[in-house]
Write a protein that holds these residues in place. Structure first.
Motif, PDB file in Angstrom:
ATOM      1  N   SER A 232       0.913  -1.193   0.077  1.00  0.00           N
ATOM      2  CA  SER A 232       0.015  -0.025   0.060  1.00  0.00           C
ATOM      3  C   SER A 232       0.997   1.354  -0.012  1.00  0.00           C
ATOM      4  CB  SER A 232      -0.849  -0.093   1.160  1.00  0.00           C
ATOM      5  OG  SER A 232      -1.648   1.186   1.334  1.00  0.00           O
ATOM      6  N   MET A 233       1.869   1.413   0.781  1.00  0.00           N
ATOM      7  CA  MET A 233       2.903   2.607   0.934  1.00  0.00           C
ATOM      8  C   MET A 233       3.602   2.606  -0.492  1.00  0.00           C
ATOM      9  SD  MET A 233       1.994   3.635   3.891  1.00  0.00           S
ATOM     10  CE  MET A 233       3.362   4.710   4.452  1.00  0.00           C
ATOM     11  N   LYS A 234       3.685   1.719  -1.064  1.00  0.00           N
ATOM     12  CA  LYS A 234       4.406   1.759  -2.307  1.00  0.00           C
ATOM     13  C   LYS A 234       3.744   2.353  -3.551  1.00  0.00           C
ATOM     14  CE  LYS A 234       6.856  -1.735  -3.961  1.00  0.00           C
ATOM     15  NZ  LYS A 234       7.268  -3.428  -4.424  1.00  0.00           N
ATOM     16  N   ARG A 235       2.288   2.276  -3.280  1.00  0.00           N
ATOM     17  CA  ARG A 235       1.386   2.743  -4.176  1.00  0.00           C
ATOM     18  C   ARG A 235       0.881   3.986  -4.232  1.00  0.00           C
ATOM     19  NH1 ARG A 235       2.155  -2.628  -4.801  1.00  0.00           N
ATOM     20  NH2 ARG A 235       1.753  -3.763  -6.534  1.00  0.00           N
ATOM     21  N   ALA A 236       0.994   4.669  -2.939  1.00  0.00           N
ATOM     22  CA  ALA A 236       0.324   6.107  -2.601  1.00  0.00           C
ATOM     23  C   ALA A 236       1.276   6.711  -1.635  1.00  0.00           C
ATOM     24  CB  ALA A 236      -1.059   5.858  -2.521  1.00  0.00           C
ATOM     25  N   GLU A 237       0.904   7.931  -1.526  1.00  0.00           N
ATOM     26  CA  GLU A 237       1.935   8.590  -0.414  1.00  0.00           C
ATOM     27  C   GLU A 237       0.990   8.231   0.851  1.00  0.00           C
ATOM     28  OE1 GLU A 237       4.227  10.820  -0.657  1.00  0.00           O
ATOM     29  OE2 GLU A 237       4.337  10.914  -2.696  1.00  0.00           O
ATOM     30  N   ALA A 238       1.959   8.358   1.956  1.00  0.00           N
ATOM     31  CA  ALA A 238       1.223   7.813   3.439  1.00  0.00           C
ATOM     32  C   ALA A 238       0.203   8.657   3.876  1.00  0.00           C
ATOM     33  CB  ALA A 238       2.391   7.866   4.493  1.00  0.00           C
ATOM     34  N   SER A 239       0.154  10.094   3.690  1.00  0.00           N
ATOM     35  CA  SER A 239      -0.923  10.716   3.858  1.00  0.00           C
ATOM     36  C   SER A 239      -2.485  10.274   3.373  1.00  0.00           C
ATOM     37  CB  SER A 239      -0.879  12.332   3.674  1.00  0.00           C
ATOM     38  OG  SER A 239      -0.317  12.588   2.084  1.00  0.00           O
ATOM     39  N   PHE A 240      -2.283   9.558   2.263  1.00  0.00           N
ATOM     40  CA  PHE A 240      -3.543   8.984   1.620  1.00  0.00           C
ATOM     41  C   PHE A 240      -3.615   7.657   2.160  1.00  0.00           C
ATOM     42  CE2 PHE A 240      -5.100   6.262  -1.479  1.00  0.00           C
ATOM     43  CZ  PHE A 240      -6.510   6.760  -1.893  1.00  0.00           C
ATOM     44  N   ALA A 241      -2.696   6.726   2.156  1.00  0.00           N
ATOM     45  CA  ALA A 241      -3.000   5.318   2.430  1.00  0.00           C
ATOM     46  C   ALA A 241      -3.260   4.840   3.884  1.00  0.00           C
ATOM     47  CB  ALA A 241      -1.657   4.732   2.103  1.00  0.00           C
ATOM     48  N   VAL A 242      -2.485   5.595   4.788  1.00  0.00           N
ATOM     49  CA  VAL A 242      -2.497   5.302   6.184  1.00  0.00           C
ATOM     50  C   VAL A 242      -3.944   5.581   6.839  1.00  0.00           C
ATOM     51  CG1 VAL A 242      -1.691   6.185   8.565  1.00  0.00           C
ATOM     52  CG2 VAL A 242      -0.108   5.883   6.792  1.00  0.00           C
ATOM     53  N   PRO A 243      -4.713   6.538   6.475  1.00  0.00           N
ATOM     54  CA  PRO A 243      -6.060   6.723   7.065  1.00  0.00           C
ATOM     55  C   PRO A 243      -6.929   5.541   6.657  1.00  0.00           C
ATOM     56  CG  PRO A 243      -5.330   8.806   6.159  1.00  0.00           C
ATOM     57  CD  PRO A 243      -4.423   8.034   5.968  1.00  0.00           C
ATOM     58  N   PHE A 244      -6.621   4.841   5.798  1.00  0.00           N
ATOM     59  CA  PHE A 244      -7.485   3.373   5.507  1.00  0.00           C
ATOM     60  C   PHE A 244      -7.172   2.494   6.622  1.00  0.00           C
ATOM     61  CE2 PHE A 244      -7.625   5.511   1.127  1.00  0.00           C
ATOM     62  CZ  PHE A 244      -8.967   5.250   0.970  1.00  0.00           C
ATOM     63  N   SER A 245      -6.171   2.514   7.230  1.00  0.00           N
ATOM     64  CA  SER A 245      -5.638   1.538   8.427  1.00  0.00           C
ATOM     65  C   SER A 245      -6.782   1.630   9.421  1.00  0.00           C
ATOM     66  CB  SER A 245      -4.356   1.863   8.673  1.00  0.00           C
ATOM     67  OG  SER A 245      -4.110   3.026   9.482  1.00  0.00           O
ATOM     68  N   TYR A 246      -7.510   2.953   9.652  1.00  0.00           N
ATOM     69  CA  TYR A 246      -8.261   3.140  10.681  1.00  0.00           C
ATOM     70  C   TYR A 246      -9.495   2.271  10.461  1.00  0.00           C
ATOM     71  CZ  TYR A 246      -5.305   7.065  11.589  1.00  0.00           C
ATOM     72  OH  TYR A 246      -4.429   7.985  11.691  1.00  0.00           O
ATOM     73  N   ALA A 247      -9.820   1.602   9.427  1.00  0.00           N
ATOM     74  CA  ALA A 247     -10.747   0.660   9.216  1.00  0.00           C
ATOM     75  C   ALA A 247     -10.572  -0.418  10.084  1.00  0.00           C
ATOM     76  CB  ALA A 247     -11.025   0.186   7.684  1.00  0.00           C
ATOM     77  N   THR A 248      -9.590  -0.587  10.721  1.00  0.00           N
ATOM     78  CA  THR A 248      -9.048  -1.866  11.684  1.00  0.00           C
ATOM     79  C   THR A 248     -10.145  -1.519  12.739  1.00  0.00           C
ATOM     80  OG1 THR A 248      -6.852  -1.521  11.279  1.00  0.00           O
ATOM     81  CG2 THR A 248      -7.278  -2.797  13.071  1.00  0.00           C
ATOM     82  N   LEU A 249     -10.340  -0.672  13.163  1.00  0.00           N
ATOM     83  CA  LEU A 249     -11.512  -0.321  14.328  1.00  0.00           C
ATOM     84  C   LEU A 249     -12.989  -1.087  13.910  1.00  0.00           C
ATOM     85  CD1 LEU A 249     -11.264   3.466  15.543  1.00  0.00           C
ATOM     86  CD2 LEU A 249     -11.255   1.069  16.918  1.00  0.00           C
ATOM     87  N   VAL A 250     -13.121  -0.654  12.632  1.00  0.00           N
ATOM     88  CA  VAL A 250     -14.429  -1.343  12.021  1.00  0.00           C
ATOM     89  C   VAL A 250     -14.375  -2.966  12.066  1.00  0.00           C
ATOM     90  CG1 VAL A 250     -16.102  -1.647  10.133  1.00  0.00           C
ATOM     91  CG2 VAL A 250     -14.861   0.797  10.785  1.00  0.00           C
ATOM     92  N   PHE A 251     -13.229  -3.410  11.675  1.00  0.00           N
ATOM     93  CA  PHE A 251     -13.077  -4.844  11.514  1.00  0.00           C
ATOM     94  C   PHE A 251     -12.834  -5.591  13.181  1.00  0.00           C
ATOM     95  CE2 PHE A 251     -11.507  -3.720   7.383  1.00  0.00           C
ATOM     96  CZ  PHE A 251     -12.152  -4.615   6.652  1.00  0.00           C
ATOM     97  N   ALA A 252     -12.394  -4.885  14.113  1.00  0.00           N
ATOM     98  CA  ALA A 252     -12.277  -5.110  15.336  1.00  0.00           C
ATOM     99  C   ALA A 252     -13.509  -5.391  15.929  1.00  0.00           C
ATOM    100  CB  ALA A 252     -11.204  -4.468  16.029  1.00  0.00           C
ATOM    101  N   GLY A 253     -14.346  -4.220  15.904  1.00  0.00           N
ATOM    102  CA  GLY A 253     -15.820  -4.346  16.499  1.00  0.00           C
ATOM    103  C   GLY A 253     -16.426  -5.231  15.824  1.00  0.00           C
ATOM    104  N   LEU A 254     -16.426  -5.562  14.550  1.00  0.00           N
ATOM    105  CA  LEU A 254     -17.239  -6.856  13.804  1.00  0.00           C
ATOM    106  C   LEU A 254     -16.799  -8.021  14.380  1.00  0.00           C
ATOM    107  CD1 LEU A 254     -19.323  -7.424  11.721  1.00  0.00           C
ATOM    108  CD2 LEU A 254     -17.389  -7.350  10.100  1.00  0.00           C
ATOM    109  N   TYR A 255     -15.496  -8.350  14.561  1.00  0.00           N
ATOM    110  CA  TYR A 255     -15.088  -9.530  14.773  1.00  0.00           C
ATOM    111  C   TYR A 255     -15.411  -9.968  16.365  1.00  0.00           C
ATOM    112  CZ  TYR A 255     -11.964  -9.284  10.789  1.00  0.00           C
ATOM    113  OH  TYR A 255     -11.449  -9.294   9.605  1.00  0.00           O
ATOM    114  N   ASP A 256     -15.194  -8.653  17.114  1.00  0.00           N
ATOM    115  CA  ASP A 256     -15.699  -8.863  18.418  1.00  0.00           C
ATOM    116  C   ASP A 256     -17.302  -9.111  18.791  1.00  0.00           C
ATOM    117  OD1 ASP A 256     -14.331  -9.086  21.098  1.00  0.00           O
ATOM    118  OD2 ASP A 256     -14.771  -7.017  21.588  1.00  0.00           O
ATOM    119  N   PHE A 257     -17.974  -8.460  18.037  1.00  0.00           N
ATOM    120  CA  PHE A 257     -19.498  -8.766  17.833  1.00  0.00           C
ATOM    121  C   PHE A 257     -19.737 -10.121  17.488  1.00  0.00           C
ATOM    122  CE2 PHE A 257     -23.364  -8.874  15.775  1.00  0.00           C
ATOM    123  CZ  PHE A 257     -24.457  -8.450  16.803  1.00  0.00           C
TER     124      PHE A 257
END
Length: 291
Positions: A232-257
């Motif tokens: 991911s970091m090779k294909r875009a600037e960090a300022s664009f790619a890193v915010p998508f990592s916050y989806a980890t919160l969504v996945f974590a909440g879904l898995y926990d549920f």
């Protein structure tokens, strides 16, 4: 390189990495509780993560045969110890508190990285970066709820994990300027496995077959998540790619549920949202500074 200008692929790789990282915390919680057998110690869970991740990365190294340049071993050791400490603390935290809460607190690591970069890298911190850090830390205070009846000491473990991971990020910045990503991953996972093996001796107990399967899945998911993050970091600037990592919160909440029927409370949602907002502002500002 052409791969640095494919933002759609960058977002896809980061979302995949996020789902895998959340999956590792789920595996850690499953084996850290009496779900698949007698609970395993966090140090044993961390050992499984490093062992199977190292085996997976070693397989890639054996197939691709990359050129290994002279590594900065002292820096590798420091980074690996920080990584092992951070992941062990996080695995301990998710055993007691919701996955989404622990994940949200761990998102403070760029804030700690910013603070540590001042003495370690000699960086200057402007007002925007201080504002972003203050926003994220205020979200952590809401999420942890110190002094409240719902406060759980394990939240402090997640906070400590974020601090140590922030140190790891700072050390990675030093390494990536001189060594290839695959070399860094291979060496660091090898050192991490050594440290984890030396510490697990005192707490190791025979896992059940189901726990072995979960530990294998944990290690493989972590190795694949690291590979996806790099792609991911090779294909875009960090300022664009890193915010998508916050989806980890969504996945974590879904898995926990799904696995534990945990439903996030309003305080968790508000605190997590503020932390993400502060961290996203910091990432955006870092992207502006890099230009």
């Amino acid at each position: 390189m052409e791969t640095r200008h494919t933002p759609l692929a960058a977002a896809g790789f980061m979302l995949l990495a996020s789902s895998l990282i959340a999956g590792t915390t789920l595996m850690a919680k499953l084996v850290g509780r009496d779900v698949l057998g007698a609970p395993l110690h966090p140090l044993q869970i961390s050992h499984g993560r490093f062992m199977f991740a190292f085996l997976a990365i070693s397989t890639v190294v054996a197939i691709t045969r990359p050129k290994i340049r002279a590594p900065n071993l002292p820096l590798h050791v420091a980074r690996s110890v920080a990584g092992w400490t951070g992941i062990s603390l996080l695995f301990a935290a998710v055993t007691f508190i919701p996955l989404a809460d622990a994940t949200a607190i761990s998102f403070l690591n760029p804030v700690f990285a910013m603070l540590l970069a001042i003495p370690l890298l000699g960086e200057r911190v402007g007002p925007w970066r201080w504002i972003a850090a203050a926003i994220a830390l205020s979200g952590a205070v809401i999420l942890i709820q110190p002094g409240a009846g719902s406060f759980h000491p394990a939240a402090l473990l997640a906070m400590a994990a974020a601090a140590v991971m922030g140190l790891e990020i700072t050390l990675i910045k030093r390494l990536t300027g001189h060594e290839a990503p695959l070399q860094i991953l291979w060496i660091n996972n090898g050192i991490g496995l050594t440290v984890a093996t030396l510490t697990v001796i005192w707490v190791w107990t025979p896992p059940t077959a189901a726990q072995w399967a979960a530990l294998v899945a944990l290690g493989l998911m972590m190795a694949l998540a690291q590979a996806c993050f790099i792609q991911s970091m090779k294909r875009a600037e960090a300022s664009f790619a890193v915010p998508f990592s916050y989806a980890t919160l969504v996945f974590a909440g879904l898995y926990d549920f799904v696995a534990f029927a945990v439903v996030p409370v309003a305080t968790s949602l508000i605190g997590a949202g503020i932390i993400v907002a502060g961290a996203a502002l910091l990432v955006w500002r870092e992207g502006r500074r890099s230009h």
